[in-house]
Design an enzyme around this catalytic site. Structure first.
Site, PDB file in Angstrom:
ATOM      1  N   GLY A  88      56.190   0.415 -30.507  1.00  0.00           N
ATOM      2  CA  GLY A  88      56.351   1.538 -31.408  1.00  0.00           C
ATOM      3  C   GLY A  88      56.718   2.673 -30.706  1.00  0.00           C
ATOM      4  O   GLY A  88      58.001   3.296 -31.095  1.00  0.00           O
TER       5      GLY A  88
ATOM      6  N   ARG B  47      46.145  -3.869 -25.455  1.00  0.00           N
ATOM      7  CA  ARG B  47      44.952  -3.160 -24.981  1.00  0.00           C
ATOM      8  C   ARG B  47      43.551  -3.885 -25.407  1.00  0.00           C
ATOM      9  O   ARG B  47      42.529  -3.664 -24.883  1.00  0.00           O
ATOM     10  CB  ARG B  47      45.019  -1.625 -25.511  1.00  0.00           C
ATOM     11  CG  ARG B  47      46.384  -1.073 -24.763  1.00  0.00           C
ATOM     12  CD  ARG B  47      46.120   0.276 -24.722  1.00  0.00           C
ATOM     13  NE  ARG B  47      47.432   0.797 -24.537  1.00  0.00           N
ATOM     14  CZ  ARG B  47      47.920   1.079 -23.468  1.00  0.00           C
ATOM     15  NH1 ARG B  47      47.672   0.403 -22.500  1.00  0.00           N
ATOM     16  NH2 ARG B  47      49.354   1.483 -23.270  1.00  0.00           N
TER      17      ARG B  47
ATOM     18  N   ARG C  23      42.988  -1.299 -34.290  1.00  0.00           N
ATOM     19  CA  ARG C  23      42.269  -1.202 -33.441  1.00  0.00           C
ATOM     20  C   ARG C  23      40.731  -0.906 -33.544  1.00  0.00           C
ATOM     21  O   ARG C  23      39.791  -0.897 -32.634  1.00  0.00           O
ATOM     22  CB  ARG C  23      42.688  -0.399 -31.989  1.00  0.00           C
ATOM     23  CG  ARG C  23      43.919  -0.755 -31.505  1.00  0.00           C
ATOM     24  CD  ARG C  23      44.515  -0.246 -30.361  1.00  0.00           C
ATOM     25  NE  ARG C  23      45.545  -0.935 -29.512  1.00  0.00           N
ATOM     26  CZ  ARG C  23      46.430  -0.442 -28.798  1.00  0.00           C
ATOM     27  NH1 ARG C  23      46.464   0.886 -28.630  1.00  0.00           N
ATOM     28  NH2 ARG C  23      47.357  -1.094 -28.355  1.00  0.00           N
TER      29      ARG C  23
ATOM     30  N   LYS D  98      54.169   3.440 -18.726  1.00  0.00           N
ATOM     31  CA  LYS D  98      54.802   3.025 -19.972  1.00  0.00           C
ATOM     32  C   LYS D  98      55.624   4.120 -20.717  1.00  0.00           C
ATOM     33  O   LYS D  98      56.858   4.139 -20.980  1.00  0.00           O
ATOM     34  CB  LYS D  98      53.870   2.222 -20.928  1.00  0.00           C
ATOM     35  CG  LYS D  98      54.575   1.559 -22.097  1.00  0.00           C
ATOM     36  CD  LYS D  98      53.948   0.297 -22.649  1.00  0.00           C
ATOM     37  CE  LYS D  98      52.723   0.852 -23.546  1.00  0.00           C
ATOM     38  NZ  LYS D  98      53.082   1.445 -24.754  1.00  0.00           N
TER      39      LYS D  98
ATOM     40  N   ARG E 187      61.137   6.658 -21.594  1.00  0.00           N
ATOM     41  CA  ARG E 187      61.940   8.237 -21.740  1.00  0.00           C
ATOM     42  C   ARG E 187      62.856   8.097 -20.487  1.00  0.00           C
ATOM     43  O   ARG E 187      63.897   8.660 -20.460  1.00  0.00           O
ATOM     44  CB  ARG E 187      60.934   9.211 -21.454  1.00  0.00           C
ATOM     45  CG  ARG E 187      59.964   9.321 -22.766  1.00  0.00           C
ATOM     46  CD  ARG E 187      58.737  10.225 -22.635  1.00  0.00           C
ATOM     47  NE  ARG E 187      58.081  10.447 -23.811  1.00  0.00           N
ATOM     48  CZ  ARG E 187      57.432   9.493 -24.671  1.00  0.00           C
ATOM     49  NH1 ARG E 187      57.055   8.585 -24.197  1.00  0.00           N
ATOM     50  NH2 ARG E 187      56.550  10.252 -25.592  1.00  0.00           N
TER      51      ARG E 187
ATOM     52  N   ASP F 106      45.117   5.655 -26.552  1.00  0.00           N
ATOM     53  CA  ASP F 106      45.308   4.101 -26.009  1.00  0.00           C
ATOM     54  C   ASP F 106      43.957   3.775 -25.244  1.00  0.00           C
ATOM     55  O   ASP F 106      44.042   2.563 -24.780  1.00  0.00           O
ATOM     56  CB  ASP F 106      46.503   4.160 -25.012  1.00  0.00           C
ATOM     57  CG  ASP F 106      47.653   4.523 -25.949  1.00  0.00           C
ATOM     58  OD1 ASP F 106      47.904   4.303 -27.064  1.00  0.00           O
ATOM     59  OD2 ASP F 106      48.823   4.697 -25.311  1.00  0.00           O
TER      60      ASP F 106
HETATM   61  C1  S3P Z   1      53.097   7.200 -26.650  1.00  0.00           C
HETATM   62  C2  S3P Z   1      52.376   7.830 -27.776  1.00  0.00           C
HETATM   63  C3  S3P Z   1      51.173   7.401 -28.287  1.00  0.00           C
HETATM   64  C4  S3P Z   1      50.584   6.261 -27.698  1.00  0.00           C
HETATM   65  C5  S3P Z   1      51.630   5.061 -27.183  1.00  0.00           C
HETATM   66  C6  S3P Z   1      52.830   5.791 -26.326  1.00  0.00           C
HETATM   67  C7  S3P Z   1      54.289   7.597 -26.081  1.00  0.00           C
HETATM   68  O1  S3P Z   1      51.166   7.251 -29.458  1.00  0.00           O
HETATM   69  O2  S3P Z   1      49.655   5.551 -28.489  1.00  0.00           O
HETATM   70  O3  S3P Z   1      51.154   4.036 -26.840  1.00  0.00           O
HETATM   71  O4  S3P Z   1      55.094   7.213 -25.172  1.00  0.00           O
HETATM   72  O5  S3P Z   1      54.779   8.668 -27.006  1.00  0.00           O
HETATM   73  P1  S3P Z   1      51.444   8.382 -30.719  1.00  0.00           P
HETATM   74  O6  S3P Z   1      52.054   9.579 -30.141  1.00  0.00           O
HETATM   75  O7  S3P Z   1      52.310   8.010 -31.991  1.00  0.00           O
HETATM   76  O8  S3P Z   1      49.891   8.705 -31.168  1.00  0.00           O
END
Ligand code: S3P
Length: 450
Positions: free
Chosen positions: A100, A394, A352, A22, A27, A321
């Site tokens: 996010g 999750r 969580r 993911k 990216r 995660d």
């Molecule tokens: C991610 C970074 C993590 C992770 C998210 C994916 C990423 O979050 O929990 O599922 O792809 O950069 P944080 O970097 O905010 O902790």
């Protein structure tokens, strides 16, 4: 609204691969869209989160040609035509759905553009903190406003701005924040530096390098020079170790089980789950090769009687995660498992800590909840229960794994959310419940579109 019905398994002997990573898929879509030509992305994750980011890049002017689709889900192999760093104004708000990562990375990308944009998301995303990115982006000169009902939350409205470079010390160890600042740094004058309090996943840095953009690392400080142009390249996304983690725990907790997960990403900023499972008593073999800057390989795991462990503070960002499913492994282990320094879990797709503690207790596990984690007294037999995912992918998947070890039937409600990160999870779960073993039993049909 779909649900999972899970009953205990006696055997697990299987070999398969999980869908694309993911983090890397988000990216890859962003960098390909920025690059100076056509980029073929293979094994892209056709999950709702990543499709939203792909749609965002299309809305920002990067045309996409879908080569193959994972039937019923979305683009698997695709060609994205980069716009040589010149994006165009979108026609309306960009919907990041539940993601996010999508919202924070896109905010970094959009902060230094010459047009207005708006990023919005679902109810969960609209309640997650965005101050962590708006603060550094504003320091760079961005004109970014969180306009949500909840203070500091999405939607984010971003007005045109010219960015300056900064040195930013991140208060939380977040790869999303680091990546947002680095992406903004591409459009800023001078050198932008982000200092992380602890190591976080480094896919942005590695993928930027594949696109010919150099970042420099000095300890935990990462710097990028503005004004670089990404060189188009092709990228094959490895399997997502965070998705593999569900099956790794299922096999780990079943003495006699053997599982081979193929072609999965083994980036050392993501593999702490393997160290934790080893400490819990699991025997594992890894074979690694490198592909386009990311380590990729197979993991073979043999089930054992698990023992509890303590997660190290330094490991937390590396396995954030995986904590829901590690908590399930802890409940199945003998002895005590301590998970602390993980307050970040409270601001994920759900809180969580609360949702894991609630569901574990509903299954008969003994758990203490702390502000920053939990302590699990393992070895109390789990019983089937009626559980909610709370709309968190999750949580849904972690408790499907718990159900494989609980007496009677476990029902997990509201499971559509798994499509945000693991299209085909239900298919893989059915194959495991039916004790299937061959790769073909786990493979979903692919439709050619070219
Ligand atoms: C991610 C970074 C993590 C992770 C998210 C994916 C990423 O979050 O929990 O599922 O792809 O950069 P944080 O970097 O905010 O902790």
């Amino acid at each position: 609204m779909s649900e999972f019905r899970v009953t205990p398994i006696a055997k697990l002997h299987a070999e398969f691969s999980v869908p694309g990573d993911k983090s890397m898929s988000h990216r890859a879509a962003i960098l390909a869209g920025l690059s100076n030509g056509a980029c073929t992305l293979r094994n892209f994750l056709p999950s709702e989160d990543c499709i939203n980011t792909l749609n965002a890049m299309m809305a920002l002017g990067a045309p996409c040609e879908i080569l193959d689709e994972l039937a019923g889900f979305g683009p698997l192999n695709l060609r994205l035509y980069g716009q040589s760093m010149r994006l165009r104004a979108p026609n309306g708000p960009i919907d990041c759905g539940n993601s996010g990562t999508g919202m924070r990375l896109l905010a970094g990308l959009l902060a230094g553009q010459s047009f207005t944009s708006e990023l919005c998301g679902d109810a969960s995303l609209s309640s997650r903190p965005m101050g962590r990115i708006t603060i550094p982006l504003r320091q760079m000169g961005a004109n970014i406003e969180p306009c949500g009902e909840k203070p500091g939350c999405a939607p984010l409205v971003i007005q045109p701005a010219k960015l300056n470079s900064i040195r930013y010390e991140m208060p939380v160890a977040s790869a999303q924040v680091k990546s947002a600042v680095l992406l903004a740094g591409l459009f800023a004058d001078g050198t932008t530096t982000v200092v992380q309090p602890a190591e976080t996943r480094d896919h942005t840095e590695r993928l930027l390098a594949s696109f010919g953009v150099s970042t420099r690392q000095d300890g935990n400080a990462i710097s990028i020079d503005g004004g670089q142009i990404l060189q188009a390249c092709d990228f094959t996304v490895p399997g997502d170790i965070s998705s593999a983690a569900f099956w790794l725990v299922a096999a780990a907790a079943l003495p006699g089980a053997r599982l081979l997960i193929k072609d999965v990403g083994l980036n050392p900023t993501r593999t702490a789950i393997l160290k934790v499972l080893s400490r819990m008593g699991v025997r594992m073999l890894e074979s690694v090769h490198h592909s386009q800057g990311e380590p990729v390989g197979n993991i073979e795991i043999h089930g054992a009687s698990l023992t509890g462990t303590t997660l190290l503070e330094s490991e937390i960002p590396n396995l954030i995660d995986e904590i829901p499913v590690i908590a399930v492994a802890a409940a199945l282990a003998s002895g005590r498992t301590i998970i602390r320094n993980a307050r970040e879990l409270r601001v994920k797709e759900t809180d969580r800590i609360t949702s894991v503690v609630h569901n574990l207790r509903a299954m008969g596990a003994v758990v203490d909840e702390f502000d920053d984690g939990m302590e699990i007294q393992g070895g109390h037999p789990l019983h089937g229960a009626d559980l909610d995912s709370f709309g968190d992918h999750r949580i849904a998947m972690a408790f499907a794994i718990a159900g494989l070890f609980a007496t009677g039937q476990t029902v997990i409600h509201q499971t559509d959310c798994v499509n945000t990160s693991y299209p085909g999870f239900a298919h893989h779960l059915a194959a495991i419940l039916n004790q299937r073993s061959r790769i073909e039993d786990f493979t979903l049909p692919i439709l050619s579109r070219s």
